[in-house]
Design a protein around this motif. Structure first.
Motif, PDB file in Angstrom:
ATOM      1  N   GLY A 135       0.820  -1.210   0.000  1.00  0.00           N
ATOM      2  CA  GLY A 135       0.000   0.000   0.000  1.00  0.00           C
ATOM      3  C   GLY A 135       0.852   1.256   0.000  1.00  0.00           C
ATOM      4  N   PHE A 150      -3.604   5.753  -6.834  1.00  0.00           N
ATOM      5  CA  PHE A 150      -4.836   4.983  -6.995  1.00  0.00           C
ATOM      6  C   PHE A 150      -5.916   5.471  -6.056  1.00  0.00           C
ATOM      7  N   ARG A 151      -7.131   5.486  -6.545  1.00  0.00           N
ATOM      8  CA  ARG A 151      -8.290   5.829  -5.719  1.00  0.00           C
ATOM      9  C   ARG A 151      -8.508   4.744  -4.675  1.00  0.00           C
ATOM     10  N   LYS A 152      -8.351   3.495  -5.086  1.00  0.00           N
ATOM     11  CA  LYS A 152      -8.581   2.368  -4.175  1.00  0.00           C
ATOM     12  C   LYS A 152      -7.531   1.288  -4.412  1.00  0.00           C
ATOM     13  N   VAL A 153      -7.154   0.627  -3.319  1.00  0.00           N
ATOM     14  CA  VAL A 153      -6.335  -0.579  -3.371  1.00  0.00           C
ATOM     15  C   VAL A 153      -7.166  -1.653  -2.682  1.00  0.00           C
ATOM     16  N   VAL A 154      -7.550  -2.691  -3.438  1.00  0.00           N
ATOM     17  CA  VAL A 154      -8.476  -3.708  -2.930  1.00  0.00           C
ATOM     18  C   VAL A 154      -7.737  -5.018  -2.668  1.00  0.00           C
ATOM     19  N   GLU A 168      -7.687  -8.990  -1.850  1.00  0.00           N
ATOM     20  CA  GLU A 168      -8.523 -10.184  -2.031  1.00  0.00           C
ATOM     21  C   GLU A 168      -7.684 -11.384  -1.637  1.00  0.00           C
ATOM     22  N   GLN A 206      -6.208   8.210 -10.476  1.00  0.00           N
ATOM     23  CA  GLN A 206      -7.170   8.735  -9.498  1.00  0.00           C
ATOM     24  C   GLN A 206      -8.556   8.138  -9.708  1.00  0.00           C
ATOM     25  N   THR A 242      -8.369   1.377  -9.780  1.00  0.00           N
ATOM     26  CA  THR A 242      -8.290   0.513  -8.605  1.00  0.00           C
ATOM     27  C   THR A 242      -7.182  -0.505  -8.832  1.00  0.00           C
ATOM     28  N   TYR A 302      -5.876  -4.158  -7.648  1.00  0.00           N
ATOM     29  CA  TYR A 302      -6.351  -5.376  -6.987  1.00  0.00           C
ATOM     30  C   TYR A 302      -5.147  -6.222  -6.605  1.00  0.00           C
TER      31      TYR A 302
END
Length: 158
Positions: free
Chosen positions: A87, A95-99, A101, A133, A136, A138
């Protein structure tokens, strides 16, 4: 760009703008753009000088030269890192999101996956990340005490 237009107008200039990248996008909203370059552009009716602003969308880095390619960041390699460290490595990309899984279909992620290791990532390392921005990342993770599977969504305990 709104601030730049107001400052130029207060200084006695009329303002025009253009996309400073090689994409030649149209600007319909002054708030969605950042100024990278400025140049005099003659005079308008009434003798007011004109300032031409070269702009890019907010969040985009400025090209090296007016009309050049936007230097989007490349996706860093984060496989093998702990999720928390990955992260941190991804933060400069924007990145707007780091997801996170689970890399295993039969292992659920804990509430906090910071020590879990990254086995697979999307986008791939080295891939250009355009408009991060809005993107995402993953990351498929394995528990710290388990090896990474050969492919995503394998089973750890068949």
């Amino acid at each position: 760009m709104e601030e730049a237009k107001a400052a130029a107008s207060a200084a006695g200039y009329s303002v025009v703008s253009h996309d400073a990248s090689d994409r030649d996008d149209r600007q319909w909203d002054a708030d969605g753009w950042t100024v990278c370059f400025q140049a005099p552009a003659g005079r308008r009716d009434g003798g007011r000088p004109v300032l031409d602003l070269g702009v890019v969308r907010v969040g985009a880095p400025c090209p090296a030269v007016d009309g050049g390619k936007i230097p989007w960041p490349a996706m860093p390699a984060v496989t093998g890192m702990a999720f928390a460290r990955a992260g941190q490595a991804l933060a400069p990309v924007g990145f707007r999101k780091v997801v996170p899984e689970s890399a295993y279909s039969d292992v659920a992620l804990p509430g906090v996956a910071d020590p879990w290791k990254v086995c697979f990532q999307d986008p791939e390392p080295g891939e250009t990340v355009e408009d991060p921005q809005f993107g995402t990342a993953y990351l498929k993770l394995a528990p710290p005490d388990a090896p990474c599977p050969e492919r995503p969504y394998a089973t750890l305990r068949p």
